[in-house]
Design an enzyme around this catalytic site. Structure first.
Site, PDB file in Angstrom:
ATOM      1  N   ASP A   1      49.412  40.617  39.637  1.00 45.60           N
ATOM      2  CA  ASP A   1      48.959  41.799  38.895  1.00 45.60           C
ATOM      3  C   ASP A   1      49.861  42.977  39.252  1.00 45.60           C
ATOM      4  O   ASP A   1      50.000  43.337  40.425  1.00 45.60           O
ATOM      5  CB  ASP A   1      47.499  42.100  39.249  1.00 45.60           C
TER       6      ASP A   1
ATOM      7  N   SER B   1      45.066  45.556  32.731  1.00 46.79           N
ATOM      8  CA  SER B   1      44.990  44.119  33.018  1.00 46.79           C
ATOM      9  C   SER B   1      44.067  43.392  32.049  1.00 46.79           C
ATOM     10  O   SER B   1      44.197  42.180  31.863  1.00 46.79           O
ATOM     11  CB  SER B   1      44.487  43.887  34.440  1.00 46.79           C
TER      12      SER B   1
ATOM     13  N   ASP C   1      36.611  40.774  37.899  1.00 49.39           N
ATOM     14  CA  ASP C   1      37.630  41.768  37.556  1.00 49.39           C
ATOM     15  C   ASP C   1      38.389  41.301  36.302  1.00 49.39           C
ATOM     16  O   ASP C   1      38.311  40.134  35.906  1.00 49.39           O
ATOM     17  CB  ASP C   1      38.578  41.937  38.750  1.00 49.39           C
TER      18      ASP C   1
ATOM     19  N   THR D   1      41.441  40.404  35.168  1.00 49.22           N
ATOM     20  CA  THR D   1      42.321  39.243  34.992  1.00 49.22           C
ATOM     21  C   THR D   1      41.561  37.919  35.050  1.00 49.22           C
ATOM     22  O   THR D   1      41.702  37.087  34.147  1.00 49.22           O
ATOM     23  CB  THR D   1      43.484  39.284  36.007  1.00 49.22           C
TER      24      THR D   1
ATOM     25  N   ARG E   1      35.690  46.115  30.286  1.00 54.49           N
ATOM     26  CA  ARG E   1      35.913  45.369  31.518  1.00 54.49           C
ATOM     27  C   ARG E   1      34.977  45.753  32.662  1.00 54.49           C
ATOM     28  O   ARG E   1      34.773  44.960  33.586  1.00 54.49           O
ATOM     29  CB  ARG E   1      37.362  45.543  31.966  1.00 54.49           C
TER      30      ARG E   1
ATOM     31  N   GLU F   1      45.505  34.384  40.512  1.00 55.84           N
ATOM     32  CA  GLU F   1      45.955  35.773  40.485  1.00 55.84           C
ATOM     33  C   GLU F   1      46.078  36.376  41.883  1.00 55.84           C
ATOM     34  O   GLU F   1      45.133  36.311  42.680  1.00 55.84           O
ATOM     35  CB  GLU F   1      44.970  36.644  39.685  1.00 55.84           C
TER      36      GLU F   1
ATOM     37  N   ASP G   1      48.823  45.107  42.349  1.00 58.84           N
ATOM     38  CA  ASP G   1      48.457  46.245  41.500  1.00 58.84           C
ATOM     39  C   ASP G   1      47.532  47.240  42.207  1.00 58.84           C
ATOM     40  O   ASP G   1      47.796  48.439  42.237  1.00 58.84           O
ATOM     41  CB  ASP G   1      47.768  45.689  40.244  1.00 58.84           C
ATOM     42  N   LYS G   2      46.469  46.729  42.793  1.00 63.20           N
ATOM     43  CA  LYS G   2      45.473  47.651  43.368  1.00 63.20           C
ATOM     44  C   LYS G   2      46.085  48.500  44.477  1.00 63.20           C
ATOM     45  O   LYS G   2      45.765  49.682  44.620  1.00 63.20           O
ATOM     46  CB  LYS G   2      44.271  46.871  43.897  1.00 63.20           C
TER      47      LYS G   2
ATOM     48  N   HIS H   1      48.213  51.201  42.887  1.00 65.12           N
ATOM     49  CA  HIS H   1      47.327  52.311  42.482  1.00 65.12           C
ATOM     50  C   HIS H   1      47.029  53.209  43.695  1.00 65.12           C
ATOM     51  O   HIS H   1      46.975  54.426  43.578  1.00 65.12           O
ATOM     52  CB  HIS H   1      45.995  51.775  41.947  1.00 65.12           C
TER      53      HIS H   1
ATOM     54  N   ASP I   1      51.103  40.875  34.718  1.00 66.70           N
ATOM     55  CA  ASP I   1      50.394  41.302  33.509  1.00 66.70           C
ATOM     56  C   ASP I   1      50.936  42.624  32.966  1.00 66.70           C
ATOM     57  O   ASP I   1      50.921  42.868  31.767  1.00 66.70           O
ATOM     58  CB  ASP I   1      48.881  41.341  33.727  1.00 66.70           C
ATOM     59  N   HIS I   2      51.433  43.472  33.857  1.00 66.66           N
ATOM     60  CA  HIS I   2      51.991  44.764  33.428  1.00 66.66           C
ATOM     61  C   HIS I   2      52.775  45.336  34.595  1.00 66.66           C
ATOM     62  O   HIS I   2      52.642  44.869  35.730  1.00 66.66           O
ATOM     63  CB  HIS I   2      50.882  45.726  32.990  1.00 66.66           C
TER      64      HIS I   2
ATOM     65  N   HIS J   1      49.496  52.744  35.467  1.00 65.97           N
ATOM     66  CA  HIS J   1      50.344  51.587  35.145  1.00 65.97           C
ATOM     67  C   HIS J   1      51.597  52.084  34.433  1.00 65.97           C
ATOM     68  O   HIS J   1      51.618  53.210  33.911  1.00 65.97           O
ATOM     69  CB  HIS J   1      49.626  50.619  34.194  1.00 65.97           C
TER      70      HIS J   1
END
Lengths: 472, 472
Positions: free
Chosen positions: B52, B103, B155, B157, B168, B337, B342-343, B346, B384-385, B436
């Site tokens: 992610d 995501s 979550d 994904t 989501r 995943e 990602d987290k 962030h 994913d991004h 993102h």
């Protein structure tokens, strides 16, 4: 390591064998094989196209604008795609890595196969030894050579292919010793080769096209005539205008200097706008969760009027290819750089970068067509390093929270031709020029390279790939 | 369009023919062919591994730390490498593109083959129609299926592979109608399937491993027992600890929930430090060119003590593969995943992201070994991004000018094990979570995919590639 190489080498042998035992393969789509069959030893050419600062953000930003989010650049249809490590070493301790490059050291990796320290032009870190470049090696072996750039031809990327100097900013005789930088050991008086423009003027490169006339007007060190006169004395025909470029047909060496400095970019922001700081309300200065923010007004990109008299990268490149390939059975090495993808990212002007990526993409299309007709031609397209621009949400992903969330840097919101709104963020510093970044960069290649390039390589491997193709 | 596909299809045929006419190819390195020869119809498996937010910056940052600038991740040796367009559409006008994904929508592209709007879980933009997922299709066709994540299994994904919901954040029955978001039409009372955890509890997925126990303790909508009880009633064996994970051998469905929320990360910054704002001197507030700046003190990464009781991504994934492949001639689809790349981006914690990319890379190595022994196994690794973290100079490229040049955002200077100093910048906003970003992301695949994946694809193509491999 898993690799396509052995499998595809085998395939290539099989394909060649298949071809020799029958001609039913011949069709319009087999034009390349047709040419190969009639000329089993075609000229070997390498066209290395460098997008300065052209990382995945820059490519996606340009694609969204030029072709739409679901569209495709010419790059996207190239059959080979690899990722390239950009290696930079410390000047003081050359066995230690620095994680972000400049165009001088990353260009040197590609032109010489050796990683060096930032700001160095085809010289080793610390020990300052000149490293032979692919252009010099190709010339020695009888290949024609060319360098095309939208920057001054003395700028780092073109310079690393045909000059050797300690410091990239020693571009002409007047810039060899300054308050901020100097290249004392490269002075002719000290037994050195002189500044970058002086070295290019006496070089054996067949075609040099770009900007930077201002670096050729100073007087050569220890002489009484200009660097330009020195180039003429060395056999260069000088071109200065679009018209000159269109008309030239000489078989001799050509130096085209189409601007005093770098060439003007194809596009610019609406009314010349670049990225702007978001403007939070006074209340927001009390606490980050209070008040409001005004993001920069959306804008379009527009044609840059300053570029009206500037030859395009495509026109310079197609002329260079014409001059280098005419009456040349041996082949050529040509480096083409779209320089201002990087320069416009430093300047926080995404429209500028988009237009220069467009110039690169149309040049790639031309080069691929040439390669279709000249099957010994390897096309490599890559970047020298990553850049600051980030494709971001045009307004924060958290804007639904009714809290003013915004970039601490500068941003642009571009209205794309497909009707979208694209945010681009510049926030590596608040200086007048953004920083480079250190991500690996893409490499694309044409079908000649299938099976010859692993999915992850080092920038120094690009030198080896080109060298191997030319048999140097 | 130029593509490897026809050439490599031909090669694959040739290779198969070669194999049938002789056995001299058999050697240790030809183990895969050996297995194929003895079992011409091996089980067809797809292992889709998603990092992610794992873009080229994140990968380069992790490589520099984990392997050194000149080192290689397992990813780097995979034989197929493509670039993937991340497509997001507008909720209000689904024929218009948004240039940065979350995501939920990017995962939906991969799980269903259809681009949707941000925050949607396997439902169409605006029209809100449930879209069948690859996991549901695979189950219908007799394949086993699994979902493994280091996040809560509810979550975005993991959710997009086995649930359908408008928003989501409607992760459990208590989160279906809140002040900030709600999913009224998905309420059971309104004929909907209920929250994400309720949908997973009644799903046919054979293996679900991750965190998120807190989403299974609420009472099911309109019932009197917990979501967990509903999962047990639906045949799931529940695992809660590392020990449970090690011991499980059941052939039935398994739901492993190893934390209340997301799983703790493997690494963290020294003493828990994350990115910090550079601190300019008072004089610098008078004019940008005056004064000095203190950049954050260099630091190392360290093991996160909170992760002592957390199963690794590798242990969850290897167990999932064991459970899914045992006594299964048909095959399986497994999504794995590494969520907190990602987290932690962030949260401006590069050490966190590095450790989670390390977890992904060692899981990829395991999956590749499994595929060596099970030649019908397609391994796809992608993101994913893109994310906010940028690899930047540890001190400005312009620091030689004696002007305080620094990020307007937050940064970290990480001491790498090879002795370098790596700068990471976070400056998409000053909110508590970074944005993102919208760059295309990488896709890697194992040798099963050679010749089957173009160099530039859309994220929706990943669904098609998996579907085609399983023959769905």
């Amino acid at each position: 390591m898993l690799t396509l190489r052995p499998i595809l080498s085998a395939l290539r042998s099989i394909a060649l064998i298949s071809f020799t035992v029958g001609t039913t393969f011949l069709s319009a789509s087999a034009f390349a094989e047709d040419v190969t069959a009639s000329n089993p030893n075609p000229a070997k050419n390498v066209i290395l196209i460098i997008g300065d600062g052209m990382d995945d953000h820059q490519i996606t930003i340009a694609r969204n604008y030029l072709k739409g989010a679901a569209g495709r650049l010419t790059l996207d249809d190239m059959p080979v795609r690899s990722s390239v490590a950009v290696l930079t070493v410390s000047e003081q301790a050359p066995d230690e890595y620095i994680y972000v490059a400049d165009s001088a050291c990353s260009g040197t990796s590609m032109s010489t196969g050796q990683a060096t320290s930032r700001a160095r032009i085809a010289t080793t870190a610390k020990s300052d030894i000149d490293i032979e470049t692919i252009v010099e090696m190709a010339h020695k072996s009888g290949f024609k050579t060319g360098i095309v750039s939208t920057s001054s031809v003395t700028d780092a990327t073109p310079a690393v292919f045909a000059s050797h100097i300690q410091y990239r900013f020693c571009e002409n005789p007047e810039k060899m010793v300054t308050e901020r930088f100097s290249c004392p050991q490269d002075l002719k008086a000290n037994g050195g080769p002189g500044s970058i423009s002086e070295q290019l003027a006496v070089s054996n490169v067949d075609v040099i096209f770009g900007g930077g006339m201002e670096n050729f007007t100073p007087t050569v060190e220890g002489g009484s005539t200009s660097v330009l006169d020195s180039a003429i004395a060395n056999g260069f025909t000088i071109l200065k205008t679009k018209q000159d470029l269109n008309n030239v047909t000489t078989a001799g060496k050509v130096l085209g200097l189409f601007a005093d400095k770098h060439l003007a970019t194809k596009l610019r922001g609406e009314d010349g706008r670049i990225a702007e700081k978001p403007e939070p309300s006074l209340l927001n200065s009390v606490h980050w969760s209070l008040g409001e923010v005004d993001l920069p007004e959306p804008m379009t990109c527009e044609t840059n009027p300053d570029a009206a008299d500037t030859p395009s990268l495509l026109s310079m490149s197609s002329k260079a290819i014409e001059l280098l390939s005419t009456d040349n059975d041996k082949g050529f090495f040509l480096m083409i750089e779209s320089a201002s993808i990087d320069k416009q990212s430093h300047a926080r002007n995404p429209c500028g970068s988009i237009g220069e990526l467009d110039q690169l993409d149309e040049t790639v299309a031309y080069a691929l067509k040439f390669a279709d007709q000249h099957p010994g031609t390897l096309i490599l397209v890559t970047a020298d390093h990553a850049q600051a621009a980030q494709l971001v949400p045009e307004s924060s992903m958290f804007s639904g929270l009714d809290i003013p969330v915004y970039s601490p840097g500068s941003m642009v919101r571009i209205i794309t031709p497909e009707g979208g709104l694209m945010g681009v963020n510049y926030a590596t510093n608040d200086f007048f020029a953004e920083e480079h970044t250190g991500a690996a960069v893409p490499l694309y290649a044409n079908d000649v390279a299938i099976g010859k390039i692993d999915t992850y390589i080092s920038q120094t491997d690009i030198f080896d790939i080109a060298k191997q193709h030319l048999g140097l």
